[in-house]
Structure formats: structure tokens, C-alpha cells
Design a protein around this motif. Sequence first.
Motif, PDB file in Angstrom:
ATOM      1  N   ILE A  58      64.370 -10.898 -10.399  1.00 40.58           N
ATOM      2  CA  ILE A  58      62.912 -10.938 -10.344  1.00 40.58           C
ATOM      3  C   ILE A  58      62.449 -12.386 -10.275  1.00 40.58           C
ATOM      4  O   ILE A  58      62.813 -13.207 -11.129  1.00 40.58           O
ATOM      5  CB  ILE A  58      62.295 -10.254 -11.584  1.00 40.58           C
ATOM      6  N   LEU A  59      61.655 -12.697  -9.264  1.00 37.50           N
ATOM      7  CA  LEU A  59      61.091 -14.040  -9.141  1.00 37.50           C
ATOM      8  C   LEU A  59      60.207 -14.323 -10.348  1.00 37.50           C
ATOM      9  O   LEU A  59      59.359 -13.497 -10.711  1.00 37.50           O
ATOM     10  CB  LEU A  59      60.267 -14.163  -7.858  1.00 37.50           C
ATOM     11  N   GLU A  60      60.406 -15.460 -10.967  1.00 36.62           N
ATOM     12  CA  GLU A  60      59.687 -15.802 -12.193  1.00 36.62           C
ATOM     13  C   GLU A  60      58.166 -15.699 -12.024  1.00 36.62           C
ATOM     14  O   GLU A  60      57.473 -15.235 -12.924  1.00 36.62           O
ATOM     15  CB  GLU A  60      60.074 -17.218 -12.642  1.00 36.62           C
ATOM     16  N   GLU A  61      57.651 -16.072 -10.862  1.00 35.67           N
ATOM     17  CA  GLU A  61      56.198 -16.041 -10.681  1.00 35.67           C
ATOM     18  C   GLU A  61      55.654 -14.667 -10.286  1.00 35.67           C
ATOM     19  O   GLU A  61      54.439 -14.490 -10.174  1.00 35.67           O
ATOM     20  CB  GLU A  61      55.725 -17.100  -9.681  1.00 35.67           C
ATOM     21  N   ASN A  62      56.520 -13.688 -10.123  1.00 34.42           N
ATOM     22  CA  ASN A  62      56.076 -12.340  -9.783  1.00 34.42           C
ATOM     23  C   ASN A  62      55.825 -11.561 -11.081  1.00 34.42           C
ATOM     24  O   ASN A  62      56.598 -10.704 -11.479  1.00 34.42           O
ATOM     25  CB  ASN A  62      57.102 -11.641  -8.894  1.00 34.42           C
ATOM     26  N   GLU A  63      54.705 -11.875 -11.721  1.00 30.24           N
ATOM     27  CA  GLU A  63      54.365 -11.304 -13.023  1.00 30.24           C
ATOM     28  C   GLU A  63      54.271  -9.780 -12.996  1.00 30.24           C
ATOM     29  O   GLU A  63      54.713  -9.108 -13.925  1.00 30.24           O
ATOM     30  CB  GLU A  63      53.057 -11.901 -13.541  1.00 30.24           C
ATOM     31  N   ALA A  64      53.679  -9.217 -11.942  1.00 27.70           N
ATOM     32  CA  ALA A  64      53.540  -7.762 -11.855  1.00 27.70           C
ATOM     33  C   ALA A  64      54.912  -7.098 -11.843  1.00 27.70           C
ATOM     34  O   ALA A  64      55.128  -6.087 -12.520  1.00 27.70           O
ATOM     35  CB  ALA A  64      52.736  -7.375 -10.614  1.00 27.70           C
ATOM     36  N   ALA A  65      55.836  -7.648 -11.074  1.00 27.43           N
ATOM     37  CA  ALA A  65      57.182  -7.082 -11.008  1.00 27.43           C
ATOM     38  C   ALA A  65      57.884  -7.197 -12.362  1.00 27.43           C
ATOM     39  O   ALA A  65      58.537  -6.247 -12.814  1.00 27.43           O
ATOM     40  CB  ALA A  65      58.008  -7.770  -9.928  1.00 27.43           C
ATOM     41  N   LYS A  66      57.737  -8.333 -13.018  1.00 30.86           N
ATOM     42  CA  LYS A  66      58.361  -8.506 -14.335  1.00 30.86           C
ATOM     43  C   LYS A  66      57.876  -7.435 -15.303  1.00 30.86           C
ATOM     44  O   LYS A  66      58.664  -6.803 -16.002  1.00 30.86           O
ATOM     45  CB  LYS A  66      58.042  -9.898 -14.905  1.00 30.86           C
ATOM     46  N   GLY A  67      56.575  -7.222 -15.323  1.00 34.18           N
ATOM     47  CA  GLY A  67      56.015  -6.205 -16.208  1.00 34.18           C
ATOM     48  C   GLY A  67      56.530  -4.816 -15.886  1.00 34.18           C
ATOM     49  O   GLY A  67      56.863  -4.031 -16.789  1.00 34.18           O
ATOM     50  N   PHE A  68      56.619  -4.486 -14.602  1.00 32.09           N
ATOM     51  CA  PHE A  68      57.104  -3.180 -14.176  1.00 32.09           C
ATOM     52  C   PHE A  68      58.535  -2.952 -14.647  1.00 32.09           C
ATOM     53  O   PHE A  68      58.849  -1.934 -15.279  1.00 32.09           O
ATOM     54  CB  PHE A  68      57.018  -3.060 -12.646  1.00 32.09           C
ATOM     55  N   TRP A  69      59.431  -3.887 -14.350  1.00 36.21           N
ATOM     56  CA  TRP A  69      60.844  -3.711 -14.679  1.00 36.21           C
ATOM     57  C   TRP A  69      61.081  -3.739 -16.183  1.00 36.21           C
ATOM     58  O   TRP A  69      61.895  -2.978 -16.705  1.00 36.21           O
ATOM     59  CB  TRP A  69      61.696  -4.741 -13.944  1.00 36.21           C
ATOM     60  N   GLU A  70      60.365  -4.592 -16.902  1.00 37.72           N
ATOM     61  CA  GLU A  70      60.511  -4.620 -18.356  1.00 37.72           C
ATOM     62  C   GLU A  70      60.021  -3.310 -18.967  1.00 37.72           C
ATOM     63  O   GLU A  70      60.615  -2.802 -19.921  1.00 37.72           O
ATOM     64  CB  GLU A  70      59.775  -5.820 -18.942  1.00 37.72           C
ATOM     65  N   HIS A  71      58.954  -2.746 -18.418  1.00 36.29           N
ATOM     66  CA  HIS A  71      58.444  -1.456 -18.904  1.00 36.29           C
ATOM     67  C   HIS A  71      59.492  -0.355 -18.723  1.00 36.29           C
ATOM     68  O   HIS A  71      59.567   0.571 -19.532  1.00 36.29           O
ATOM     69  CB  HIS A  71      57.150  -1.095 -18.171  1.00 36.29           C
TER      70      HIS A  71
ATOM     71  N   GLY B  16      62.568  -0.785 -19.107  1.00 40.32           N
ATOM     72  CA  GLY B  16      63.657  -1.034 -20.053  1.00 40.32           C
ATOM     73  C   GLY B  16      64.646  -2.112 -19.639  1.00 40.32           C
ATOM     74  O   GLY B  16      65.636  -2.346 -20.329  1.00 40.32           O
ATOM     75  N   TYR B  17      64.401  -2.761 -18.518  1.00 37.60           N
ATOM     76  CA  TYR B  17      65.307  -3.826 -18.075  1.00 37.60           C
ATOM     77  C   TYR B  17      65.166  -5.018 -19.012  1.00 37.60           C
ATOM     78  O   TYR B  17      64.072  -5.331 -19.475  1.00 37.60           O
ATOM     79  CB  TYR B  17      64.970  -4.251 -16.643  1.00 37.60           C
ATOM     80  N   GLN B  18      66.297  -5.683 -19.256  1.00 35.20           N
ATOM     81  CA  GLN B  18      66.307  -6.851 -20.122  1.00 35.20           C
ATOM     82  C   GLN B  18      66.892  -8.040 -19.371  1.00 35.20           C
ATOM     83  O   GLN B  18      67.881  -7.900 -18.638  1.00 35.20           O
ATOM     84  CB  GLN B  18      67.123  -6.572 -21.377  1.00 35.20           C
ATOM     85  N   LYS B  19      66.270  -9.194 -19.588  1.00 41.40           N
ATOM     86  CA  LYS B  19      66.729 -10.412 -18.921  1.00 41.40           C
ATOM     87  C   LYS B  19      68.078 -10.832 -19.482  1.00 41.40           C
ATOM     88  O   LYS B  19      68.260 -10.923 -20.695  1.00 41.40           O
ATOM     89  CB  LYS B  19      65.722 -11.543 -19.101  1.00 41.40           C
ATOM     90  N   GLN B  20      69.025 -11.082 -18.576  1.00 43.49           N
ATOM     91  CA  GLN B  20      70.370 -11.500 -18.959  1.00 43.49           C
ATOM     92  C   GLN B  20      70.610 -12.981 -18.709  1.00 43.49           C
ATOM     93  O   GLN B  20      71.344 -13.622 -19.444  1.00 43.49           O
ATOM     94  CB  GLN B  20      71.420 -10.693 -18.172  1.00 43.49           C
ATOM     95  N   GLU B  21      69.982 -13.487 -17.640  1.00 47.32           N
ATOM     96  CA  GLU B  21      70.192 -14.889 -17.284  1.00 47.32           C
ATOM     97  C   GLU B  21      69.128 -15.329 -16.288  1.00 47.32           C
ATOM     98  O   GLU B  21      68.372 -14.510 -15.782  1.00 47.32           O
ATOM     99  CB  GLU B  21      71.586 -15.098 -16.689  1.00 47.32           C
ATOM    100  N   GLU B  22      69.105 -16.606 -16.026  1.00 47.56           N
ATOM    101  CA  GLU B  22      68.215 -17.156 -15.014  1.00 47.56           C
ATOM    102  C   GLU B  22      69.041 -17.951 -14.017  1.00 47.56           C
ATOM    103  O   GLU B  22      70.028 -18.595 -14.389  1.00 47.56           O
ATOM    104  CB  GLU B  22      67.160 -18.060 -15.652  1.00 47.56           C
ATOM    105  N   LYS B  23      68.621 -17.871 -12.774  1.00 51.28           N
ATOM    106  CA  LYS B  23      69.292 -18.604 -11.700  1.00 51.28           C
ATOM    107  C   LYS B  23      68.236 -19.253 -10.828  1.00 51.28           C
ATOM    108  O   LYS B  23      67.073 -18.843 -10.840  1.00 51.28           O
ATOM    109  CB  LYS B  23      70.123 -17.651 -10.833  1.00 51.28           C
ATOM    110  N   MET B  24      68.655 -20.206 -10.046  1.00 57.06           N
ATOM    111  CA  MET B  24      67.782 -20.796  -9.041  1.00 57.06           C
ATOM    112  C   MET B  24      68.190 -20.221  -7.692  1.00 57.06           C
ATOM    113  O   MET B  24      69.373 -20.030  -7.421  1.00 57.06           O
ATOM    114  CB  MET B  24      67.897 -22.327  -9.024  1.00 57.06           C
ATOM    115  N   ALA B  25      67.183 -19.940  -6.851  1.00 56.71           N
ATOM    116  CA  ALA B  25      67.460 -19.380  -5.527  1.00 56.71           C
ATOM    117  C   ALA B  25      66.452 -19.924  -4.530  1.00 56.71           C
ATOM    118  O   ALA B  25      65.310 -20.215  -4.876  1.00 56.71           O
ATOM    119  CB  ALA B  25      67.392 -17.859  -5.567  1.00 56.71           C
TER     120      ALA B  25
END
Length: 180
Positions: free
Chosen positions: A140-153, A155-164
Amino acid sequence: MARWRKKYGKESDQMKRNYHVKFLNEKDTVLVEQICAECEDYFKIEQGRTANSDDARAILTDLPEGKTRFDKFVMAILDEEESPIGLIDVVTDFPKKGEWIIGLLMLVPKARKAGMGRVLHQVIQDWAIDGGASSLRIGILEENEAAKGFWEHLGYQKQEEKMAQYGDKTHQVGVYTLQI
């Protein structure tokens, strides 16, 4: 129908009757271009520009290292009039056996916020379980707030961060997983 209602909710009955999935291949570039054009908001976040035919082709053909075209499934979601309302890209057993990656679950704006994303995710999850997966993964792109909220809702949990790098933009990407 009772099984569907029990699993996905009453409001999903109408959606189930009103869409179907079409598996895509390289011959479907125009259809993918059409969906990408309607989802220009996502591509502006991802690449800083609207999508083009190369982006559509990449969705259909790009593969992670070590995977073949038999490991990747790209599907269009079509309504009852055969109009595209979404796009799904899934790669099996990546980056490891038993973990499937959702490369894309994108809905056109008119199909968003109506529960369709949740329904499609449940279909993907059921399919993955039937295919032997024990987890799902998504970037999930860090600046895609709507997507982050959707996936976290979901039950997805952040495991790591990468640059792309996508187009001319560099992103911080959160790698999220869900045990299924």
C-alpha cells in the motif's frame, strides 16, 4: 444464495447479482486501459500522471521474479451491462509458498464505498484458501490513505516498509499481510 447471504451479508446479494468476473489475458489491453482511465485518481497518486497503454499492458504481463504467467491472474469485474467496474491482479505463492499477493484490487469511482471491495476481497480470500494459501499480502502506497484504511479494516497488518519507484515517483510502500 443463502450461503452467499450468510457469508457476505444481505447488502451483498444485490451486488452479487449485478457483477461477474472475466479472466483477462494480453488480448484484453483495451479493457484494462478503460478501467485504468476511470481510476485516474489512483494513477495520479502512484505515478503522478494518468495511466497509459503501457501501464495497462504491465498489469496484464508483469511478473515477479521466479513466477510464470500460470501463477498470475488478472480479472475484470463487469456489471450486468458488461461495463467494467474493477480490476483484480493476484499472484499465487509469492513471495513464498502459501502466501498470495494481491497486486491490485481497483474499483472505478462509481463502484466504491458500496461494499464491493469487501465482497471481492472475500472472494479472493476464499479462492486463496481453496488454493492452499495461509496468508494474503498487499503493498500500500503510504500516501494512499483511503486504501490503508480499507485494508486495515479488513484485518491486514503492516509487516514492513519498502521504497519503490513508479513512473517518476518514489514511494514508501507498506507491506501488509493477513493470516487466513
